[in-house]
Design an enzyme around this catalytic site. Structure first.
Site, short mmCIF file in Angstrom:
data_model
loop_
_atom_site.label_atom_id
_atom_site.label_comp_id
_atom_site.label_asym_id
_atom_site.label_seq_id
_atom_site.Cartn_x
_atom_site.Cartn_y
_atom_site.Cartn_z
N GLY A 175 -18.30 -3.87 -0.56
CA GLY A 175 -18.20 -3.94 -2.02
C GLY A 175 -17.43 -2.76 -2.59
N TYR B 73 0.85 -1.19 0.00
CA TYR B 73 0.00 0.00 0.00
C TYR B 73 0.88 1.24 0.00
CZ TYR B 73 -3.63 -3.34 1.50
OH TYR B 73 -4.48 -4.42 1.60
N PRO C 263 -15.87 -5.35 2.65
CA PRO C 263 -17.19 -5.84 3.06
C PRO C 263 -18.33 -4.95 2.56
CG PRO C 263 -16.14 -4.70 4.88
CD PRO C 263 -15.11 -4.80 3.79
#
Length: 341
Positions: A210, A60, A208
């Site tokens: 989407g 990241y 979670p």
């Protein structure tokens, strides 16, 4: 102020907040990096509320998200559970797209993460993606050494198949599997989740919501550098068809006096997973935490699932599915020659 309860993650002794915080979007992939000061304040607010599982990865940024977390946890290290990941090959600050699970890379990646995070031990260390060239027994064998040396407390896998999870668990107990799990990503219920339940492995659900879809994110809101803009489910034609699922959740949420995003998170939580929704805004953090108070009856769970029939969802969850558990598996142990990647 803490409102988020603790739950066991797996059967190895790890305890985490019932909802974690995915920190990726603060630094990478979802548009330009956000100001460090604001994100540090947000992370500290999350911890004050009891959200203590903080999820990051060396990829990241690359690296910048781990550095950010290192700054944020100064003085509160004992209050948080740090989860980070390795496997991506990074050269000259650039992500190459290659994956490595050989012992040399496992060790070097761990040492790098420890330094950037400014800690002497990582609470939960994930193999981010399975290396198709290195047997998972070799990778996990090196991770086990890191546990023995006190550099890592618990180990996990991400986007690993059920077969690889079993092979890995036989070498050293796996505490958690991190996998995409949401109302429109439920294929993990076929093999992966039953395997984890059988072996006593916790589920950490990434995306979670989407990737923001179930909290109302629209493709028009995404910056050009936001990868979601190029993902199949957010493509204009697919999005137009998929948004009807969101509209159904809006109506169900109104009946429960909650937002569609809270309903989507509550569903994941009722499935026994620990979701790690990401956010860069305090109001979204507080909304996500509010999902923990929502109780769903079996009939309500079915209604929520019926509102998002997975067979009708348009588009794959990634533009490139080759790095997911469905298309990634580690080679047999007897093929390992010990050669450097």
């Amino acid at each position: 102020m803490a409102t988020v309860p603790k739950v066991p993650l797996g059967r190895q002794g790890l305890e985490v907040s019932a909802q974690g915080l995915g920190c990726m979007g603060m630094s990478a992939f979802y548009g330009p990096p956000k100001p460090d000061e604001e994100m540090i304040e947000l992370i500290c607010k999350a911890v004050e509320h009891g959200v203590t599982l903080l999820d990051t990865s060396d990829v990241y940024g690359p690296y910048t998200n781990e550095i950010l977390l290192g700054k944020a946890i100064k003085g509160i290290r004992d209050k948080v559970q740090l989860a980070t990941k390795f496997a991506s090959v990074i050269e000259n600050g650039k992500i190459t797209g290659q994956t490595r699970g050989d012992p040399e890379h496992v060790r070097a990646a761990c040492d790098g993460s420890l330094k950037r995070l400014g800690v002497d031990c990582i609470d939960l260390y994930f193999q981010h993606r399975v290396d198709r060239k290195v047997p998972i027994e070799i990778t996990v064998g090196e991770m086990k050494k890191l546990v023995d040396e006190g550099k890592v407390k618990y180990i996990g896998l991400s986007e690993a198949s059920a077969a690889d999870i079993r092979r890995a668990h036989a070498i050293h107990p796996i505490s958690a599997v991190q996998i995409e799990y949401s109302l429109w990503a439920r294929d993990v219920e076929e093999e992966i989740i039953p395997t984890c339940q059988e072996l006593g492995i916790g589920i950490v659900a990434y995306s979670p919501l989407g990737r923001g879809f179930f909290s109302g994110k629209n493709i028009s809101e995404f910056a050009d550098s936001d990868l979601r803009k190029y993902e199949p489910r957010f493509g204009s034609e697919n999005f137009q068809q998929n948004k009807r699922f969101y509209e159904k959740l809006v109506k169900l949420g109104q009946e429960k006096n909650c937002t569609p995003g809270q309903l989507a998170l509550a569903w994941v939580q009722h499935k026994g997973a620990v979701p790690i929704p990401g956010t860069t805004k305090l109001k979204n953090l507080e909304e996500n935490i509010g999902a923990l108070k929502i109780k769903l009856t079996p009939e309500e769970i079915k209604a929520v699932e019926d509102a998002v029939p997975v067979e009708e969802v348009k588009g794959d969850r990634y533009a490139d599915m080759s790095k997911t558990w469905k298309f990634n598996s580690s080679p047999p142990l007897d093929t390992w020659t010990g050669t450097k990647q």
